[in-house]
Design a protein around this motif. Structure first.
Motif, PDB file in Angstrom:
ATOM      1  N   UNK A 316       0.826  -1.189   0.000  1.00 38.12           N
ATOM      2  CA  UNK A 316       0.000   0.000   0.000  1.00 38.12           C
ATOM      3  C   UNK A 316       0.871   1.254   0.000  1.00 38.12           C
ATOM      4  N   UNK A 317       0.249   2.323  -0.416  1.00 37.34           N
ATOM      5  CA  UNK A 317       0.894   3.636  -0.351  1.00 37.34           C
ATOM      6  C   UNK A 317      -0.029   4.579   0.400  1.00 37.34           C
ATOM      7  N   UNK A 318       0.564   5.407   1.232  1.00 39.24           N
ATOM      8  CA  UNK A 318      -0.177   6.392   2.005  1.00 39.24           C
ATOM      9  C   UNK A 318      -0.139   7.738   1.289  1.00 39.24           C
ATOM     10  N   UNK A 319      -1.321   8.370   1.160  1.00 41.54           N
ATOM     11  CA  UNK A 319      -1.441   9.676   0.527  1.00 41.54           C
ATOM     12  C   UNK A 319      -1.971  10.665   1.562  1.00 41.54           C
ATOM     13  N   UNK A 320      -1.112  11.541   2.089  1.00 41.67           N
ATOM     14  CA  UNK A 320      -1.598  12.520   3.084  1.00 41.67           C
ATOM     15  C   UNK A 320      -2.650  13.437   2.473  1.00 41.67           C
ATOM     16  N   UNK A 321      -3.621  13.786   3.265  1.00 40.94           N
ATOM     17  CA  UNK A 321      -4.648  14.712   2.820  1.00 40.94           C
ATOM     18  C   UNK A 321      -4.225  16.139   3.117  1.00 40.94           C
ATOM     19  N   UNK A 322      -4.433  17.020   2.157  1.00 44.56           N
ATOM     20  CA  UNK A 322      -4.111  18.427   2.378  1.00 44.56           C
ATOM     21  C   UNK A 322      -4.978  18.988   3.495  1.00 44.56           C
ATOM     22  N   UNK A 323      -4.381  19.764   4.385  1.00 41.12           N
ATOM     23  CA  UNK A 323      -5.136  20.352   5.482  1.00 41.12           C
ATOM     24  C   UNK A 323      -6.062  21.448   4.958  1.00 41.12           C
ATOM     25  N   UNK A 324      -7.282  21.461   5.464  1.00 42.45           N
ATOM     26  CA  UNK A 324      -8.253  22.450   5.057  1.00 42.45           C
ATOM     27  C   UNK A 324      -8.071  23.725   5.885  1.00 42.45           C
ATOM     28  N   UNK A 325      -8.185  24.843   5.229  1.00 46.93           N
ATOM     29  CA  UNK A 325      -7.990  26.104   5.930  1.00 46.93           C
ATOM     30  C   UNK A 325      -9.288  26.654   6.494  1.00 46.93           C
ATOM     31  N   UNK A 326     -10.458  26.091   6.062  1.00 43.12           N
ATOM     32  CA  UNK A 326     -11.736  26.581   6.561  1.00 43.12           C
ATOM     33  C   UNK A 326     -12.549  25.399   7.076  1.00 43.12           C
ATOM     34  N   UNK A 327     -13.370  25.647   8.081  1.00 43.87           N
ATOM     35  CA  UNK A 327     -14.275  24.628   8.605  1.00 43.87           C
ATOM     36  C   UNK A 327     -15.569  24.606   7.785  1.00 43.87           C
TER      37      UNK A 327
END
Length: 327
Positions: A316-327
């Motif tokens: 498997x490969x892990x793909x980090x999710x981009x952090x969201x700047x707004x809720x």
């Protein structure tokens, strides 16, 4: 009357004076040295999960040490190749401790509690309460503490050194198998005294507030226990559902985004049953990849949220999710 600077000697005098002034200023600035602080600021990350608000806080980095002694089954050359390809150090596996706090509107749920005051892996752990306060969350507001298993870095922050609960208004949740194993001196290996002491220190004082979840049970609204044994006999991951969103909290299903992912049958030195742990990892990661379910990995680089996908070679490969700047 216009004054010009066409005379060579006068032009040189003015430029020389300007240069001298700049040099004096630079010299003064160079002498005004600020001290090196050598500290990190507590950090948190907040995002929406369906109808709930999720906040990630950290218990601090956990330097595990030489990966060659902690991850087993790969040759040194193969391990070095995996690490080097992914720009990771060869001498020390630095793990994170990503702790999720879920505010459903009706309750505040904390997933795992970090190391507490134990400094088994150095001085960088034990930051949970500080980062919670940095994020504006009072430990007294936690209604439920959900533990994936009873290792030192997951149950170590339940109770303060004076024996009082760090989360005085919370119900605590863990598997019965892990509670009974890690608090029993006749079962915990003699080579792991800190693990026995930490479990007894943190779990026995709250025994009357402990609830044992079962495999497949939705023991809190929107939170389902999924048994993934091997790392410990009762190790459990959690499927979290809110509105249309899902997130799977992995606990210690995999400690490393490369070494236990590219070849998931690689073993980990702290597993109670390394073979069973590897099979649990393969089974659960396959399910998560096939269903494209977002994951939260406790020990991956901050904040540990992303996806896993099959790499076409049985791993498997892990793909980090981009952090969201707004809720």
């Amino acid at each position: 009357m216009t004054i010009g600077f066409d005379h060579p000697s006068r032009r040189g005098l003015v430029l020389g004076a300007a240069a001298a002034a700049m040099t004096a200023g630079l010299s003064t600035a160079t002498r005004a040295k600020a001290p090196m602080l050598r500290t990190q600021s507590p950090y948190y990350y907040r995002f929406s999960l369906g109808d709930a608000e999720a906040t990630m806080v950290s218990d601090g980095t956990l330097p595990l040490g030489d990966p060659h002694t902690n991850f087993l089954g790969l040759s040194p050359a193969e391990m070095d190749a995996q690490l080097t390809t992914n720009f990771l150090p060869l001498s020390n596996a630095i793990l994170e401790q990503n702790i999720l706090i879920l505010n459903t509107g009706n309750r505040m749920v904390l997933f795992d509690t970090g190391m507490g005051s134990l400094k088994l892996f150095g001085p960088t752990t034990g930051k949970l309460l500080a980062t919670m306060r940095q994020a504006g969350i009072d430990p007294k507001d936690i209604d439920a503490v959900v533990m994936s298993h009873a290792h030192v870095d997951h149950c170590g922050g339940c109770v303060a050194d004076d024996g009082t609960s760090n989360f005085p208004n919370a119900q605590f949740y863990i598997s019965q198998a892990d509670f009974e194993y890690w608090t029993d001196p006749s079962k915990v290996p003699a080579s792991m005294p800190a693990f026995l002491d930490t479990a007894r220190k943190n779990l026995l004082p709250i025994r009357d507030r402990l609830v044992f979840y079962k495999d497949g049970q939705e023991f809190l609204p929107g939170i389902q226990a999924l048994a993934a044994p091997g790392h410990t006999i009762g190790h459990t991951i959690f499927m979290i559902t809110s509105g249309k969103d899902n997130l799977c909290y992995l606990g210690d299903l995999t400690h490393h985004p490369v070494l236990l992912m590219e070849k998931p049958l690689t073993e980990f030195a702290y597993d109670t049953d390394p073979k069973q742990s590897a099979q649990s990892r393969l089974r659960m990661l396959t399910m998560l990849a096939q269903n494209r379910i977002p994951i939260l990995a406790y020990h991956f680089a901050w904040p540990g949220i992303g996806h896993v996908a099959a790499n076409g070679q049985g791993g498997f490969r892990y793909y980090p999710q981009a952090m969201k700047m707004e809720l």
